[in-house]
Design a protein around this motif. Structure first.
Motif, mmCIF file in Angstrom:
data_model
loop_
_atom_site.group_PDB
_atom_site.id
_atom_site.type_symbol
_atom_site.label_atom_id
_atom_site.label_comp_id
_atom_site.label_asym_id
_atom_site.label_seq_id
_atom_site.Cartn_x
_atom_site.Cartn_y
_atom_site.Cartn_z
ATOM 1 N N ASN A 168 9.349 7.913 -0.175
ATOM 2 C CA ASN A 168 8.040 8.614 -0.205
ATOM 3 C C ASN A 168 7.774 9.252 0.382
ATOM 4 O OD1 ASN A 168 5.080 8.265 -0.329
ATOM 5 N ND2 ASN A 168 4.735 5.677 0.029
ATOM 6 N N ASP B 55 6.132 6.075 8.783
ATOM 7 C CA ASP B 55 5.312 5.748 8.778
ATOM 8 C C ASP B 55 4.471 5.712 7.191
ATOM 9 O OD1 ASP B 55 4.925 4.919 11.450
ATOM 10 O OD2 ASP B 55 4.125 6.655 12.071
ATOM 11 N N ASP B 56 5.170 5.821 6.204
ATOM 12 C CA ASP B 56 5.063 5.207 4.600
ATOM 13 C C ASP B 56 5.898 4.072 4.037
ATOM 14 O OD1 ASP B 56 7.123 6.775 4.182
ATOM 15 O OD2 ASP B 56 6.021 8.893 4.009
ATOM 16 N N ASP C 156 9.773 0.819 5.300
ATOM 17 C CA ASP C 156 9.883 2.495 6.074
ATOM 18 C C ASP C 156 11.044 2.546 5.874
ATOM 19 O OD1 ASP C 156 9.477 4.774 7.173
ATOM 20 O OD2 ASP C 156 8.459 3.813 8.216
ATOM 21 N N ASN D 267 -0.173 4.326 -1.440
ATOM 22 C CA ASN D 267 -0.441 5.789 -0.725
ATOM 23 C C ASN D 267 -1.359 5.509 -0.096
ATOM 24 O OD1 ASN D 267 -2.153 4.088 -2.151
ATOM 25 N ND2 ASN D 267 -3.045 5.159 -3.599
ATOM 26 N N ALA D 268 -0.910 4.471 1.320
ATOM 27 C CA ALA D 268 -2.210 4.736 2.210
ATOM 28 C C ALA D 268 -3.174 4.523 2.466
ATOM 29 C CB ALA D 268 -0.771 5.646 3.247
ATOM 30 N N ASP D 269 -3.635 4.038 1.116
ATOM 31 C CA ASP D 269 -5.346 4.448 1.545
ATOM 32 C C ASP D 269 -6.166 2.908 1.565
ATOM 33 O OD1 ASP D 269 -4.692 2.706 -0.605
ATOM 34 O OD2 ASP D 269 -6.093 3.800 -2.378
ATOM 35 N N GLY D 270 -5.224 1.871 2.058
ATOM 36 C CA GLY D 270 -5.532 0.528 2.296
ATOM 37 C C GLY D 270 -5.832 -0.412 1.552
ATOM 38 N N ASP E 30 0.860 -0.709 -0.218
ATOM 39 C CA ASP E 30 -0.383 -0.167 -0.123
ATOM 40 C C ASP E 30 1.304 0.991 -0.015
ATOM 41 O OD1 ASP E 30 -1.478 1.926 0.515
ATOM 42 O OD2 ASP E 30 -2.331 1.158 2.081
ATOM 43 N N GLN F 45 5.102 11.139 -0.197
ATOM 44 C CA GLN F 45 3.669 10.656 -0.261
ATOM 45 C C GLN F 45 3.168 11.842 -1.655
ATOM 46 O OE1 GLN F 45 0.781 8.851 -0.241
ATOM 47 N NE2 GLN F 45 2.490 7.590 1.465
#
Length: 723
Positions: free
Chosen positions: A127, A108-109, A103, A48-51, A46, A129
């Protein structure tokens, strides 16, 4: 539609005093492609951390690192025809061979780490974002690096890297310091032919260990870590013939980590059962020819861990169902994968079932095998490419006042058009059964006020008409299906009846034909069957007698030929130039503003662009314009710089280059390079695509499956400042 954009700046014309200049700025957009050249590893994560799991891929031949944003699983996008959007991370990882996603900076990404063997480097890409990824170098001194993994091996809260050199047979430790630099030390030597590294706490002592596969000595090894980056070597297996990969999982769910391995020469997968740091070998009792990669997951949601593996020799992807007692039954997921390299298991659509992600090296595709209760469907994650793009042109196909793009693609047998909209280009398939689609042109063949398409199929020996209903919808019919290796096509009124006819060249029967529509059917007329390797054709009134003559480039005959038309469709052959090795393309325009039509040709073997000056009575003088267009494939003739004379745009396949040969009006040309990464470019076409009065350039390139547009803008610079 996602378009990768960047600016290619090149000065075309310098005018005026030393204090002022007129500069052309070319802006490139990738409309379709480029495809990945040699994909070798794909991971789901994931980004872009959108689940939702996205896809990260590396390709060895072009050195690209890309990620594909998963938009299908997003709210409201379930029926999207383009489930993934392509984003570039890096394009200079020469010989990209290994990939990890982790990471790296504890923010946290997820960041991306890539090893590239050609420049001996491991890099990590931070990253942010955003579309920008910050590049950090871990090392550039691991000779032929082929494997690595990331973990905190010394319990300092910072992730480190273990890497393996295939040529030096050495394992390295890259310790990360507080200032995020990395310090390299040797862990072990004589690990011959390092292929894979995986990390886990094998002995449950709270310290990270790692396991290696080395094909040169056929070993699977466990390196036990002490939490201080000191490792003790243990041999798990020493006869795994050409072992290519390992995978770590608690297969028997006894709370310790077991090892899976794949051996290409043994054609088998093994699981090595961990018993307090001692390993018992178990062979999965099925043959997998060229077993290469292995992974695991609960594929049938029955609570136990199954095995997934690919085998490169037989092109199979399989999963092995675990009955809970580590007895396995074999299931074939696919048996026709072209160069399957890696395998990764993840839930790609958040439906609760584990899917299989892989990439095929030779056909350059990312495959997702979607799992529906242990039944798998092969889907292509990203399809915005033109496989083997071979020809390109443009016209207003939907009568909305702007220019659309038309493409023929050799490898996917497709004729497509890209609709020009305010928000970019939208792809439409005209016909996907032109076998070996070679050439495409666009004319109003039926005089109904809209533009139709005429194409050739090299493998189906057919010339095709795609008739437009005026709104961009087409009805396809075969005009002629006995043209051996149908090649070049063009349209002109051959017999002076006021109706456009179709001209087709076919290279393996040495023929050029014209097709006349009579009572709704096309009649075939032979112009010649002795044009040795007729590959490209064009038509214009070369002798000023009011009818269209036919030009032909002969690949095997190494000649540019003119067939003089008597106005009734009868022809006399004239060889105007007989020293064009592998003559490949021909077009015509008045290049010297003297009122008659000249010819411009491209010949492949001698890398040459030539202007054949018309001196009247079908006598021509040949001028060499440029002789370093390596494998010259295509030309188009337009006034690119708006100075009142015709310039030449060329595309050459081996040097991947698109050039402009600017005409000074007297038949003298200055050559400028526009772009040199259009791999295997086959076709160029020039047209004002955005209505700004400036000629733009379209290209189709076969090797990278790409359709590109280069748009130009003129900016006046005065006294060093933009005016």
């Amino acid at each position: 539609m996602i378009m990768s954009r960047y600016l290619v700046f090149i000065v075309i014309v310098m005018i005026g005093q030393c204090y002022a200049s007129n500069t052309t700025i070319w802006s490139k957009s990738d409309l379709l492609g480029p495809s990945m050249d040699g994909p070798v590893d794909a991971i789901a994560a994931d980004i872009n951390a959108d689940g939702i799991n996205d896809i990260i891929v590396i390709s060895i031949d072009d050195g690209h690192v890309r990620w594909y944003e998963n938009i299908t699983a997003s709210v409201g996008a379930a029926n999207s025809s383009d489930p993934y959007q392509e984003h570039y991370i890096f394009t200079q990882a020469k010989g990209a061979i290994a990939l990890d996603v982790v990471d790296m900076d504890a923010d946290d990404d997820l960041d991306v780490v890539v090893a590239s063997f050609a420049d001996h480097s491991i890099r990590w890409f931070e990253n942010t974002q955003s579309s920008h990824w910050e590049v950090h170098l871990i090392t550039e001194s691991v000779d032929t690096v082929t494997a690595f993994k990331v973990a905190d091996f010394n319990a300092d809260g910072l992730v480190d890297v273990i890497s393996g050199s295939f040529s030096d047979d050495t394992l390295y430790f890259h310790q990360q310091s507080d200032d995020h630099n990395f310090f390299q030390t040797v862990i072990a030597e004589d690990i011959i032919g390092i292929r894979d590294i995986e990390v886990a706490d094998i002995d449950a002592d709270g310290h990270m260990d790692f396991v290696t596969a080395s094909s040169g000595d056929n070993h699977v090894r466990w390196f036990k870590g002490d939490g201080k980056a000191v490792f003790v070597e243990n041999v798990i297996l020493d006869n795994a013939n050409n072992v290519r990969s390992v995978h770590l999982v608690d297969l028997d769910q006894d709370n310790d980590i077991d090892v899976l391995s794949a051996s290409a020469e043994d054609d088998i997968y093994r699981w090595h059962e961990n018993n307090s740091g001692q390993f018992t070998e178990h062979i999965i009792p099925f043959t997998a020819n060229g077993a290469r990669a292995v992974a695991s997951g609960d594929m049938d949601n029955d609570g136990d861990i199954d095995i997934v593996g690919n085998s490169s020799t037989d092109g199979f992807l399989r999963w092995y169902e675990n009955d809970g007692e580590q007895l396995f039954s074999e299931h074939v997921v696919s048996n026709n994968l072209d160069g399957l390299v890696s395998v990764f298991v993840a839930d790609m659509n958040n439906d609760g079932f584990l899917d299989i992600l892989s990439e095929t090296f030779f056909d350059k595709k990312i495959h997702i095998f979607k799992n529906d209760r242990a039944i798998f469907t092969d889907t292509i994650a990203y399809k915005k490419i033109a496989e083997g793009a071979s020809s390109i042109t443009a016209n207003d196909l939907d009568n909305d006042g702007d220019e659309d793009i038309v493409n023929a693609s050799f490898l996917d047998d497709t004729i497509r058009w890209l609709e020009n909209t305010d928000n970019g280009y939208i792809e439409h398939v005209v016909f996907n059964n032109v076998d070996g689609a070679r050439s495409i042109v666009s004319f109003d063949i039926d005089n109904d006020g809209d533009f139709d398409l005429i194409s050739s199929g090299a493998w189906d020996d057919t010339f095709w008409l795609h008739e437009n209903d005026g709104s961009g919808h087409f009805v396809t019919q075969a005009i002629f299906n006995n043209a051996n290796n149908a090649s070049g096509v063009y349209v002109a009124d051959i017999n002076n009846d006021g109706q456009l006819d179709i001209i087709g060249a076919s290279s393996l029967d040495d023929s050029v034909r014209w097709f006349e529509k009579v009572n709704g059917e096309y009649l075939t007329h032979l112009i010649t069957n002795s044009a040795d390797g007729a590959i490209s054709t064009h038509a214009a009134d070369l002798d000023g007698d009011g009818d269209n003559d036919v030009m032909v480039a002969t690949f095997f005959g190494e000649a540019i030929e003119v067939y003089e038309n008597d106005g009734l469709g009868n022809f006399i052959k004239h060889v105007i130039f007989d020293n064009a090795p592998q003559a490949y393309f021909v077009r015509s325009e008045d290049m010297d503003n003297d009122g008659d039509i000249d010819i411009v040709s491209a010949s492949k073997r001698d890398n040459s662009i030539r202007w054949h000056e018309n001196k009247g009575d079908l006598n021509f003088i040949t001028h060499l314009i440029f002789n370093d267009a390596q494998a010259a494939h295509s030309v188009d003739l337009k006034d690119v710089d708006n100075d009142g004379d015709i310039d030449i745009v060329s595309g050459s396949g081996v040097d991947s280059s698109i050039r402009i040969h600017t005409n000074n009006g007297a038949g003298q040309f200055v050559t400028e390079l526009i772009f040199d990464q259009a791999h295997g470019v086959q076709s160029v076409f020039a047209r004002d695509m955005n209505g700004d009065g400036l000629i733009d350039i379209l290209s189709a390139s076969l090797q990278d499956d790409a359709i590109r547009i280069f748009t130009q803008d003129n900016i006046i610079f005065k006294d060093g400042f933009e005016g």
